[in-house]
Design an enzyme around this catalytic site. Structure first.
Site, PDB file in Angstrom:
ATOM      1  N   HIS A 449       0.821  -1.219   0.000  1.00  0.00           N
ATOM      2  CA  HIS A 449       0.000   0.000   0.000  1.00  0.00           C
ATOM      3  C   HIS A 449       0.854   1.267   0.000  1.00  0.00           C
ATOM      4  O   HIS A 449       1.858   1.352   0.708  1.00  0.00           O
ATOM      5  CB  HIS A 449      -0.892   0.040   1.256  1.00  0.00           C
ATOM      6  CG  HIS A 449      -2.128  -0.793   1.131  1.00  0.00           C
ATOM      7  ND1 HIS A 449      -2.824  -1.257   2.225  1.00  0.00           N
ATOM      8  CD2 HIS A 449      -2.803  -1.248   0.049  1.00  0.00           C
ATOM      9  CE1 HIS A 449      -3.869  -1.953   1.828  1.00  0.00           C
ATOM     10  NE2 HIS A 449      -3.876  -1.965   0.517  1.00  0.00           N
ATOM     11  N   GLU A 450       0.407   2.261  -0.765  1.00  0.00           N
ATOM     12  CA  GLU A 450       1.011   3.605  -0.767  1.00  0.00           C
ATOM     13  C   GLU A 450       2.517   3.600  -1.035  1.00  0.00           C
ATOM     14  O   GLU A 450       3.280   4.320  -0.418  1.00  0.00           O
ATOM     15  CB  GLU A 450       0.718   4.321   0.560  1.00  0.00           C
ATOM     16  CG  GLU A 450      -0.743   4.459   0.884  1.00  0.00           C
ATOM     17  CD  GLU A 450      -1.553   5.035  -0.270  1.00  0.00           C
ATOM     18  OE1 GLU A 450      -1.029   5.890  -1.007  1.00  0.00           O
ATOM     19  OE2 GLU A 450      -2.703   4.615  -0.451  1.00  0.00           O
ATOM     20  N   GLY A 451       2.936   2.787  -1.983  1.00  0.00           N
ATOM     21  CA  GLY A 451       4.343   2.721  -2.340  1.00  0.00           C
ATOM     22  C   GLY A 451       4.995   1.498  -1.727  1.00  0.00           C
ATOM     23  O   GLY A 451       5.069   1.369  -0.510  1.00  0.00           O
ATOM     24  N   GLN A 456       9.940   2.878  -1.315  1.00  0.00           N
ATOM     25  CA  GLN A 456      10.266   3.666  -0.121  1.00  0.00           C
ATOM     26  C   GLN A 456      11.777   3.657   0.130  1.00  0.00           C
ATOM     27  O   GLN A 456      12.353   4.671   0.545  1.00  0.00           O
ATOM     28  CB  GLN A 456       9.535   3.107   1.098  1.00  0.00           C
ATOM     29  CG  GLN A 456       8.026   3.070   0.987  1.00  0.00           C
ATOM     30  CD  GLN A 456       7.389   4.424   0.798  1.00  0.00           C
ATOM     31  OE1 GLN A 456       7.893   5.428   1.266  1.00  0.00           O
ATOM     32  NE2 GLN A 456       6.273   4.458   0.094  1.00  0.00           N
TER      33      GLN A 456
END
Length: 590
Positions: A449-451, A456
């Site tokens: 999720h979200e990258g 990251q």
């Protein structure tokens, strides 16, 4: 059942003793709140989470969202009832200023309250997280007319929000977005466009539990010759509602539902904008949307919600880990199996040293994950309300540095906590009779999720450490140094030395990075980020042991530093050593 959401005594310690919430409440923006009101609000969050969110946790996993023959998405009704209770209690509006109808709550308190909902039912709470993030982006970046038209509906729960970034062919590579937005003139809400394109993996993309949905959509405005601009600088942001202000349906169609291994209660959609098969606003194909900000600023504006969502994913990961750990303790205390004395009676498995080791490891990791997120939430408040511009800027730099670790370390190692929970439950752990199996599946989505973790890692090393030179590290270094000095006089000198060695090696990596070949640092970026997150977690647990002065917190710090911190050196050594050889997988597929 024992306390399986966020333990009140732990949250109280982290907020008031470690993060000094009362000093934050003394600032003018938070003058309406005090320790008593905060405790009452956290208690209310826990009660609503238990009564409205937790009871349908397993049901939402079994009764997934359904795409009807008419092209609409039906979601479990209990999810809608829970979110109505959430909104009616003021939680949707809680972190917003009173001028927008909110409670003006510090982000630190809002995040702690959100943790209870995530721990109870992350799939239902996900709708609220996205809606709050969507509304906050609008408050900070939209025009007054757009804010007035759309934000109040989100804060009262009648409209939910989404973020529409990925596309089937683009995934995380937003430079390859093909959704286009063609100008249609101006109206009372600003520059109006018609959007056509496809968006994939849209959580909450369609559902029948809110009256309407407000989509934030990244798209490109064609050049004069009709071609789309290259790269991310060509991205603009548009507010595209499911229903136009007059009530007319917008040209948005659900092309399909994605069925994931976890988060099954959250509808996840492939959306077609501008398909024109069912709804044609004004008789024309193309979804109507309004430009937010200026053309070409879309990604920069969208990062407001993306970074907030990364912390939200981290909070979800920490909360799921906390619940898994509590369930493990409950099971281990009541499950009789094996004997300590061969001639004695069976004992609870918690009495066995290996189970106690697993439980201790779970708790150390889960509480470190929770600490990282709450620490970042405090930085959000400092960024927005600190007394001086310099203090606000310092907090912002440190928050930016920590965000990749806050999202990634919590989700990767939170998953380990959930894996251990299944191990402690033994054969029962992977059956559907116990929640730990579902919690593991839900948790497994968070590293993506979200990258993803790899993205990251590249952001942390390539942007935070190389491009930005580690901005924010000076503030963190000051805090680490104070902890190390205090550890010498409180019987934790050995732990302080171990932390100091890991911290010094991280700083050596930072110094060496500019001299490393690009291929080398890209290959070890994820390892470096993991090492940094582990070192960060060790510092927090040691600092908390010094603040609390209790045997329990001392043991957690000692265990983590002895058992987990050595792993940080592995990532740092990979960066400082010779490039690790990698196989070439770029050949033709078999």
């Amino acid at each position: 059942m024992t306390d399986t959401l966020l333990p009140a005594d732990l949250v109280d310690f982290l907020l008031f003793d470690w993060l000094e919430l009362e000093s934050l409440l003394s600032r003018p923006r938070f003058a309406d709140h005090d320790r008593e009101s905060v405790s009452a609000l956290l208690g209310l969050a826990d009660r609503i989470a238990r009564e409205e969110f937790l009871p349908h946790y397993k049901t939402a996993d079994q009764v997934e969202p359904r795409l009807t023959a008419e092209g609409d998405v039906e979601v479990l009704p209990q999810a809608g009832e829970a979110l109505r209770a959430y909104a009616e209690a003021g939680f949707m509006a809680a972190p917003f200023a009173t001028g927008h109808g909110g409670l003006g709550l510090p982000e630190l308190v809002h995040m702690a309250a959100t943790g209870s909902f995530f721990a109870a039912n992350v799939t239902t709470a996900g709708y609220a997280m996205l809606t709050v993030g969507n509304a906050r982006l609008l408050v900070h970046n939209a025009s007054p007319a757009q804010i007035e038209a759309f934000v109040p509906k989100q804060l009262d729960g009648s409209a939910f929000g989404t973020m529409c970034l990925s596309e089937p062919q683009a995934g995380s590579s937003l430079a390859d977005v093909r959704t286009r937005a063609v100008a249609e003139g101006q109206d009372e809400l600003g520059a109006r466009y018609r959007l056509t394109g496809n968006k994939m993996w849209i959580s909450g993309g369609d559902q029948n539990i809110s009256a309407t949905i407000h989509h934030l959509v990244l798209a490109k405005i064609p050049d004069a010759d009709g071609t789309l601009p290259e790269g991310t600088r060509g991205l603009s942001l548009f507010l595209v509602p499911k229903h136009l202000p007059g009530g007319e349906r917008n040209d948005i169609a659900v092309a399909g539902l994605n069925h994931k291994m976890g988060y099954r209660g959250t509808s996840n959609c492939l959306l077609n904008f501008g398909e024109g098969t069912r709804f044609r606003p004004g008789g024309q194909a193309g979804a109507v949307g309004w430009l937010v900000g200026k053309p070409g600023q879309g990604l920069a504006i969208m990062f407001h919600m993306m970074n907030e969502a990364r912390l939200g994913v981290g909070m979800g990961a920490a909360s799921i880990a906390m619940r898994a750990q509590a369930l493990s303790v409950e099971y281990a205390r009541t499950r009789l199996q094996g004997r300590i004395d061969p001639a004695g009676a069976p004992v609870a498995i918690a009495a066995h040293a290996d189970v106690a080791r697993m439980l201790t490891r779970q708790r150390a990791i889960a509480e470190a994950a929770l600490s990282i997120i709450l620490f970042c939430a405090r930085l959000v408040d400092d960024r927005d309300t600190a007394e001086t511009p310099e203090a606000r800027a310092r907090a912002d730099r440190l928050l930016g540095l920590l965000t990749p670790a806050a999202k990634t370390w919590t989700s990767e190692w939170g998953l380990e906590v959930n894996s251990i929970a299944i191990q402690i439950h033994g054969g029962y752990g992977y059956t559907r009779d116990f929640d730990v199996e579902q919690l593991y599946r839900d948790q497994r989505l968070n590293p993506i999720h979200e990258g993803t973790t790899g993205i990251q890692g590249l952001d942390f090393v390539g942007r935070k450490l190389l491009k930005e030179g580690g901005a924010g590290l000076e503030m963190l270094a000051e805090r680490v140094a104070r902890t190390l000095e205090r550890a010498k006089g409180q019987g934790l000198a050995g732990e302080g030395q171990a932390l100091s060695a890991a911290w010094d090696k991280f700083l050596a990596v930072r110094e060496a990075l500019p001299m490393l070949p690009r291929a080398h640092w890209m290959g070890v970026a994820t390892e470096v980020l993991d090492g940094f997150g582990t070192t960060l977690a060790a510092w927090m647990l040691l600092d908390q042991a010094l603040v609390a002065g209790s045997d329990e917190r001392r043991i957690l710090a000692q265990f983590f530093i002895a058992s987990e911190l050595p792993r940080a050196h592995r990532g740092f050594d990979l960066a400082l050593g010779n490039p690790v050889p990698l196989l070439d997988f770029t050949g033709d597929a078999p």
